[in-house]
Design an enzyme around this catalytic site. Sequence first.
Site, PDB file in Angstrom:
ATOM      1  N   LYS A  14     -50.710 -88.073  57.572  1.00 20.83           N
ATOM      2  CA  LYS A  14     -49.650 -87.608  58.342  1.00 20.83           C
ATOM      3  C   LYS A  14     -48.554 -88.882  58.878  1.00 20.83           C
ATOM      4  O   LYS A  14     -47.292 -89.180  58.569  1.00 20.83           O
ATOM      5  CB  LYS A  14     -49.683 -86.691  59.377  1.00 20.83           C
ATOM      6  CG  LYS A  14     -50.125 -85.438  59.077  1.00 20.83           C
ATOM      7  CD  LYS A  14     -50.456 -84.513  60.361  1.00 20.83           C
ATOM      8  CE  LYS A  14     -51.610 -85.050  60.929  1.00 20.83           C
ATOM      9  NZ  LYS A  14     -52.070 -84.954  62.026  1.00 20.83           N
ATOM     10  N   ARG A  89     -48.857 -77.045  66.217  1.00 22.88           N
ATOM     11  CA  ARG A  89     -49.887 -76.974  66.175  1.00 22.88           C
ATOM     12  C   ARG A  89     -50.828 -75.656  66.380  1.00 22.88           C
ATOM     13  O   ARG A  89     -51.795 -75.387  66.035  1.00 22.88           O
ATOM     14  CB  ARG A  89     -50.733 -78.077  67.026  1.00 22.88           C
ATOM     15  CG  ARG A  89     -51.441 -79.192  66.135  1.00 22.88           C
ATOM     16  CD  ARG A  89     -51.602 -80.353  66.966  1.00 22.88           C
ATOM     17  NE  ARG A  89     -52.793 -81.290  66.328  1.00 22.88           N
ATOM     18  CZ  ARG A  89     -52.568 -82.467  66.416  1.00 22.88           C
ATOM     19  NH1 ARG A  89     -51.488 -83.249  66.221  1.00 22.88           N
ATOM     20  NH2 ARG A  89     -53.718 -83.138  65.966  1.00 22.88           N
ATOM     21  N   ARG A 123     -61.008 -95.456  59.950  1.00 22.88           N
ATOM     22  CA  ARG A 123     -59.588 -95.904  60.466  1.00 22.88           C
ATOM     23  C   ARG A 123     -59.534 -96.557  61.548  1.00 22.88           C
ATOM     24  O   ARG A 123     -60.370 -96.448  62.370  1.00 22.88           O
ATOM     25  CB  ARG A 123     -58.912 -94.357  60.505  1.00 22.88           C
ATOM     26  CG  ARG A 123     -57.566 -94.516  61.307  1.00 22.88           C
ATOM     27  CD  ARG A 123     -57.016 -93.315  61.186  1.00 22.88           C
ATOM     28  NE  ARG A 123     -57.395 -92.133  61.958  1.00 22.88           N
ATOM     29  CZ  ARG A 123     -56.831 -90.930  61.924  1.00 22.88           C
ATOM     30  NH1 ARG A 123     -55.773 -90.524  61.341  1.00 22.88           N
ATOM     31  NH2 ARG A 123     -57.325 -90.283  63.012  1.00 22.88           N
ATOM     32  N   ARG A 156     -59.617 -95.462  67.227  1.00 28.09           N
ATOM     33  CA  ARG A 156     -59.012 -94.244  68.207  1.00 28.09           C
ATOM     34  C   ARG A 156     -60.044 -93.728  68.694  1.00 28.09           C
ATOM     35  O   ARG A 156     -61.044 -93.545  68.245  1.00 28.09           O
ATOM     36  CB  ARG A 156     -58.295 -93.294  67.207  1.00 28.09           C
ATOM     37  CG  ARG A 156     -56.801 -93.830  67.136  1.00 28.09           C
ATOM     38  CD  ARG A 156     -56.195 -92.827  66.044  1.00 28.09           C
ATOM     39  NE  ARG A 156     -56.266 -91.393  66.572  1.00 28.09           N
ATOM     40  CZ  ARG A 156     -55.564 -90.178  65.993  1.00 28.09           C
ATOM     41  NH1 ARG A 156     -54.565 -90.559  65.216  1.00 28.09           N
ATOM     42  NH2 ARG A 156     -55.884 -88.887  66.527  1.00 28.09           N
ATOM     43  N   ARG A 167     -61.800 -81.437  66.270  1.00 27.14           N
ATOM     44  CA  ARG A 167     -60.527 -81.211  65.810  1.00 27.14           C
ATOM     45  C   ARG A 167     -60.340 -80.472  64.487  1.00 27.14           C
ATOM     46  O   ARG A 167     -59.328 -79.606  64.204  1.00 27.14           O
ATOM     47  CB  ARG A 167     -59.976 -82.467  65.419  1.00 27.14           C
ATOM     48  CG  ARG A 167     -59.439 -83.040  66.984  1.00 27.14           C
ATOM     49  CD  ARG A 167     -59.630 -84.704  66.998  1.00 27.14           C
ATOM     50  NE  ARG A 167     -58.850 -85.359  66.118  1.00 27.14           N
ATOM     51  CZ  ARG A 167     -59.069 -86.684  65.787  1.00 27.14           C
ATOM     52  NH1 ARG A 167     -60.173 -87.182  65.816  1.00 27.14           N
ATOM     53  NH2 ARG A 167     -57.948 -87.477  65.088  1.00 27.14           N
TER      54      ARG A 167
END
Length: 231
Positions: A14, A89, A123, A156, A167
């Site tokens: 995203k 969300r 990531r 992160r 999540r």
Amino acid sequence: MRKYVIMGVQGSGKGTHSRLLAADLDIVPIIVGDIFRWHVQNHTKTGSLVRRIMADGELIGDDLVESVVRSRLAEHDWNFGFVLDGFPRNRRQAEFFVENYDIDGVIVLHVPDSEVRRRVLSRRICVECGTPISLIESRPAVPGQCDSCGGKLIHREDDTEEALAVRLRTYHEKTDPMLELFRRKEYVITVDTRPPQEMVQAEIRQQLGLPPQKTRDPQDPVPGTPETGGA
Ligand code: AMP
């Protein structure tokens, strides 16, 4: 004026695709997770309220998120439009959104959970400009440093196995069903994000009837740094 919402599980791309869309269409990427990360990093009162919730992979309360989104959109720095990433969300946020804003399309980025796990764990994110970097796709020129601004690349805090499991569960429980509400009212496109990034971006643009991406100089920074101080 072009106003889009981009949705997908974490690691679906995203942030990357919002920034790429914004890069030559003069629209502003509004990345709700970045706004909250800015608050955490800058030790604001909001940051202290959300830090633990974010690290655990849980959703922040609707009242707070809605007021952050409302005040960000009220800045009106998006004369040519915006692409909103990370909001809504759940059903309540979607109802708030469709009552208050018109949108031209909802972009759903699809990727299987098994692939998400691989992407998220490899990531990194730049502490300075918020650019996400996938170590699967490319290595930074200088290890540990962002190619766009030279900032430090970090994990992160919520890119852990535990937070990811929460999540993903939350996304499937709360965000997936909300899509139905959009499908009834808005123009929804779904794009598989497993192909290479340029192909995915081209497919998004084609489905939305947008012009193809202009070629960028690889030295140009991708816009969309978290200019979120006022949020
Ligand atoms: P993201 O970068 O979009 O994965 O967002 C990071 C974290 O910010 C999420 O795991 C949530 O804790 C919080 N967050 C971002 N957007 C929302 C939202 N619309 N509602 C609730 N929490 C959110």
